[in-house]
Design a protein around this motif. Structure first.
Motif, PDB file in Angstrom:
ATOM      1  N   GLY A   1       0.729  -1.249   0.075  1.00 50.44           N
ATOM      2  CA  GLY A   1       0.019   0.074  -0.052  1.00 50.44           C
ATOM      3  C   GLY A   1       0.734   1.312   0.045  1.00 50.44           C
ATOM      4  O   GLY A   1       0.566   2.327   0.749  1.00 50.44           O
ATOM      5  N   LEU A   2       1.909   1.303  -0.805  1.00 48.53           N
ATOM      6  CA  LEU A   2       2.865   2.344  -0.773  1.00 48.53           C
ATOM      7  C   LEU A   2       2.301   3.412  -1.720  1.00 48.53           C
ATOM      8  O   LEU A   2       1.510   3.346  -2.622  1.00 48.53           O
ATOM      9  N   SER A   3       2.523   4.822  -1.184  1.00 42.44           N
ATOM     10  CA  SER A   3       2.238   5.823  -1.931  1.00 42.44           C
ATOM     11  C   SER A   3       3.139   6.576  -2.556  1.00 42.44           C
ATOM     12  O   SER A   3       4.562   6.277  -2.392  1.00 42.44           O
ATOM     13  N   PRO A   4       3.017   7.211  -3.872  1.00 45.68           N
ATOM     14  CA  PRO A   4       4.311   8.087  -4.583  1.00 45.68           C
ATOM     15  C   PRO A   4       4.870   9.122  -3.760  1.00 45.68           C
ATOM     16  O   PRO A   4       4.307   9.556  -2.881  1.00 45.68           O
ATOM     17  N   LEU A   5       6.359   9.314  -4.107  1.00 46.33           N
ATOM     18  CA  LEU A   5       7.033  10.469  -3.461  1.00 46.33           C
ATOM     19  C   LEU A   5       7.101  11.256  -4.417  1.00 46.33           C
ATOM     20  O   LEU A   5       7.774  11.321  -5.473  1.00 46.33           O
ATOM     21  N   LEU A   6       6.196  12.500  -4.411  1.00 50.13           N
ATOM     22  CA  LEU A   6       6.615  13.818  -4.940  1.00 50.13           C
ATOM     23  C   LEU A   6       7.446  14.721  -4.462  1.00 50.13           C
ATOM     24  O   LEU A   6       7.375  15.317  -3.443  1.00 50.13           O
ATOM     25  N   VAL A   7       8.807  15.218  -5.056  1.00 56.22           N
ATOM     26  CA  VAL A   7       9.626  15.937  -4.643  1.00 56.22           C
ATOM     27  C   VAL A   7       9.848  17.106  -5.599  1.00 56.22           C
ATOM     28  O   VAL A   7      10.486  16.924  -6.808  1.00 56.22           O
TER      29      VAL A   7
ATOM     30  N   ARG B   1       1.016  17.096   1.850  1.00 52.44           N
ATOM     31  CA  ARG B   1       1.896  16.103   2.757  1.00 52.44           C
ATOM     32  C   ARG B   1       1.918  14.464   1.964  1.00 52.44           C
ATOM     33  O   ARG B   1       2.842  13.998   2.120  1.00 52.44           O
ATOM     34  N   ALA B   2       1.263  14.373   0.826  1.00 54.53           N
ATOM     35  CA  ALA B   2       1.246  13.343  -0.059  1.00 54.53           C
ATOM     36  C   ALA B   2       2.509  13.096  -0.694  1.00 54.53           C
ATOM     37  O   ALA B   2       3.087  14.269  -1.200  1.00 54.53           O
TER      38      ALA B   2
ATOM     39  N   GLU C   1      15.334   7.926   2.745  1.00 54.27           N
ATOM     40  CA  GLU C   1      14.167   7.076   2.786  1.00 54.27           C
ATOM     41  C   GLU C   1      13.488   6.705   1.745  1.00 54.27           C
ATOM     42  O   GLU C   1      12.475   7.022   1.140  1.00 54.27           O
ATOM     43  N   LEU C   2      14.387   6.395   0.649  1.00 48.67           N
ATOM     44  CA  LEU C   2      14.134   5.688  -0.673  1.00 48.67           C
ATOM     45  C   LEU C   2      13.958   4.212  -0.724  1.00 48.67           C
ATOM     46  O   LEU C   2      12.959   3.719  -1.464  1.00 48.67           O
ATOM     47  N   ILE C   3      14.653   3.801   0.050  1.00 49.42           N
ATOM     48  CA  ILE C   3      14.610   2.089   0.286  1.00 49.42           C
ATOM     49  C   ILE C   3      14.662   1.736   1.602  1.00 49.42           C
ATOM     50  O   ILE C   3      15.141   2.705   2.526  1.00 49.42           O
ATOM     51  N   GLU C   4      14.067   0.540   1.797  1.00 53.18           N
ATOM     52  CA  GLU C   4      14.122   0.018   3.567  1.00 53.18           C
ATOM     53  C   GLU C   4      14.156  -1.377   3.424  1.00 53.18           C
ATOM     54  O   GLU C   4      13.826  -2.003   2.513  1.00 53.18           O
TER      55      GLU C   4
ATOM     56  N   MET D   1      20.266 -11.738   6.414  1.00 54.69           N
ATOM     57  CA  MET D   1      20.459 -10.843   5.205  1.00 54.69           C
ATOM     58  C   MET D   1      19.483  -9.850   5.187  1.00 54.69           C
ATOM     59  O   MET D   1      18.319 -10.568   5.042  1.00 54.69           O
ATOM     60  N   ALA D   2      19.416  -8.519   5.445  1.00 57.95           N
ATOM     61  CA  ALA D   2      18.227  -7.635   5.039  1.00 57.95           C
ATOM     62  C   ALA D   2      18.181  -7.525   3.725  1.00 57.95           C
ATOM     63  O   ALA D   2      18.793  -7.514   2.717  1.00 57.95           O
ATOM     64  N   VAL D   3      16.804  -7.884   3.435  1.00 61.48           N
ATOM     65  CA  VAL D   3      16.262  -7.660   1.928  1.00 61.48           C
ATOM     66  C   VAL D   3      15.791  -6.057   1.735  1.00 61.48           C
ATOM     67  O   VAL D   3      14.815  -6.055   2.755  1.00 61.48           O
ATOM     68  N   TYR D   4      16.324  -5.431   0.792  1.00 63.06           N
ATOM     69  CA  TYR D   4      15.757  -4.096   0.511  1.00 63.06           C
ATOM     70  C   TYR D   4      14.857  -4.006  -0.523  1.00 63.06           C
ATOM     71  O   TYR D   4      14.801  -4.552  -1.553  1.00 63.06           O
ATOM     72  N   GLY D   5      13.775  -3.109  -0.137  1.00 62.53           N
ATOM     73  CA  GLY D   5      12.765  -2.727  -1.039  1.00 62.53           C
ATOM     74  C   GLY D   5      12.557  -1.374  -1.099  1.00 62.53           C
ATOM     75  O   GLY D   5      12.789  -0.519  -0.173  1.00 62.53           O
ATOM     76  N   PRO D   6      11.776  -0.718  -2.096  1.00 62.46           N
ATOM     77  CA  PRO D   6      11.392   0.553  -2.154  1.00 62.46           C
ATOM     78  C   PRO D   6      10.468   1.047  -1.032  1.00 62.46           C
ATOM     79  O   PRO D   6       9.686   0.185  -0.348  1.00 62.46           O
ATOM     80  N   THR D   7      10.553   2.349  -0.468  1.00 59.19           N
ATOM     81  CA  THR D   7       9.773   2.851   0.475  1.00 59.19           C
ATOM     82  C   THR D   7       8.449   3.554  -0.204  1.00 59.19           C
ATOM     83  O   THR D   7       7.633   3.872   0.517  1.00 59.19           O
ATOM     84  N   ARG D   8       8.403   3.849  -1.502  1.00 63.71           N
ATOM     85  CA  ARG D   8       7.325   4.508  -2.211  1.00 63.71           C
ATOM     86  C   ARG D   8       7.114   3.681  -3.432  1.00 63.71           C
ATOM     87  O   ARG D   8       7.930   2.940  -3.898  1.00 63.71           O
ATOM     88  N   SER D   9       5.946   3.912  -3.948  1.00 65.26           N
ATOM     89  CA  SER D   9       5.454   3.292  -5.253  1.00 65.26           C
ATOM     90  C   SER D   9       6.083   3.647  -6.239  1.00 65.26           C
ATOM     91  O   SER D   9       6.275   3.182  -7.349  1.00 65.26           O
ATOM     92  N   ALA D  10       6.572   5.185  -6.117  1.00 63.15           N
ATOM     93  CA  ALA D  10       7.456   5.774  -7.345  1.00 63.15           C
ATOM     94  C   ALA D  10       8.113   7.072  -6.632  1.00 63.15           C
ATOM     95  O   ALA D  10       7.539   7.453  -5.550  1.00 63.15           O
ATOM     96  N   VAL D  11       9.115   7.353  -7.407  1.00 62.81           N
ATOM     97  CA  VAL D  11       9.679   8.706  -6.835  1.00 62.81           C
ATOM     98  C   VAL D  11       9.798   9.637  -7.981  1.00 62.81           C
ATOM     99  O   VAL D  11      10.101   9.204  -9.292  1.00 62.81           O
ATOM    100  N   VAL D  12       9.002  10.731  -7.811  1.00 62.78           N
ATOM    101  CA  VAL D  12       8.741  11.719  -8.985  1.00 62.78           C
ATOM    102  C   VAL D  12       9.468  13.159  -8.539  1.00 62.78           C
ATOM    103  O   VAL D  12       9.185  13.522  -7.663  1.00 62.78           O
ATOM    104  N   LEU D  13      10.485  13.545  -9.406  1.00 61.93           N
ATOM    105  CA  LEU D  13      11.161  14.970  -9.060  1.00 61.93           C
ATOM    106  C   LEU D  13      10.502  15.706 -10.204  1.00 61.93           C
ATOM    107  O   LEU D  13      10.415  15.433 -11.380  1.00 61.93           O
ATOM    108  N   PHE D  14       9.939  17.103  -9.827  1.00 57.88           N
ATOM    109  CA  PHE D  14       9.484  17.752 -10.820  1.00 57.88           C
ATOM    110  C   PHE D  14       9.738  19.416 -10.475  1.00 57.88           C
ATOM    111  O   PHE D  14      10.235  19.662  -9.211  1.00 57.88           O
TER     112      PHE D  14
END
Length: 206
Positions: free
Chosen positions: A18-24, A205-206, A82-85, A98-111
């Motif tokens: 249930g991750l949300s996108p990261l808008l930066v 805050r989204a 806070e891009l992976i965890e 061994m820690a398995v790393y995955g994304p913290t957000r559904s997408a990363v968008v720079l604009f």
């Protein structure tokens, strides 16, 4: 021994988590940290790799054809940004976790630009206008119902010498302000303002 067998539980997918996108926005305070963490091509390939398939640092090193030390460095920076965890843990054949790393957000968008600000303002304004409109209709309905049910005072009056004038807009407004319709309108407008501010804050805050 069974405890020494490799254990590789599957990591939940981005959708299942249930991750949300990261808008930066490029002039946001968070942009420097994100851009710094992604300044290396290796870091960007690593981030793309964990989106494709979460995995530990050792397998990321094999996938990117680089050293474990290099992957460890970029993993640390991406975690700090806070891009992976860590999303799960694997156990090697030697019993090492061994820690398995995955994304913290559904997408990363720079604009860059004001699109997001305009979207927030327009969304909040639409909410406010809709709320005020509904409140206005409701307050008029309450006033009309109250007027219809209010006891009428009867008294003798001289016979009119001409046709009786129809109640004007001024009389309706006066009765509206003196009745419950004005209170309903005031409370409704206040609630509409609060809700519209809440919508804008949530989107910010989204």
């Amino acid at each position: 021994m069974s405890s020494l067998l490799p254990l590789k539980p599957a990591a939940a997918s981005v959708r299942d988590r249930g991750l949300s996108p990261l808008l930066v926005e490029l002039d946001d305070d968070d942009a420097d940290e994100v851009l710094s963490a992604l300044s290396s091509a290796t870091a960007r390939r690593l981030l793309a790799a964990v989106y494709d398939d979460p995995r530990p640092a050792s397998e990321l090193a094999d996938a990117l054809d680089t050293t474990l030390q290099t992957v460890g460095y970029h993993v640390e920076r991406l975690v700090e940004a806070e891009l992976i965890e860590p999303v799960t843990t694997w156990v090697s054949a030697q019993g090492r976790e061994m820690a398995v790393y995955g994304p913290t957000r559904s997408a990363v968008v720079l604009f860059a630009g004001a699109e997001r600000t305009e979207s927030k303002l327009s969304s909040g304004l639409r909410t406010l206008v809709a709320g005020v409109g509904v409140t206005l209709v409701g307050s008029v309905a309450v006033q009309t119902l109250w007027t219809a049910r209010r006891p009428q005072v009867r008294y003798a009056a001289p016979a009119p010498t001409g046709p009786a004038p129809d109640p004007g807009l001024a009389e309706f407004v006066s009765a509206f302000l003196a009745g419950p319709g004005a209170l309903v309108l005031l409370v409704g407008v206040a609630l509409a303002v609060l809700v519209s501010l809440g919508v804008a804050w949530t989107q910010r805050r989204a």
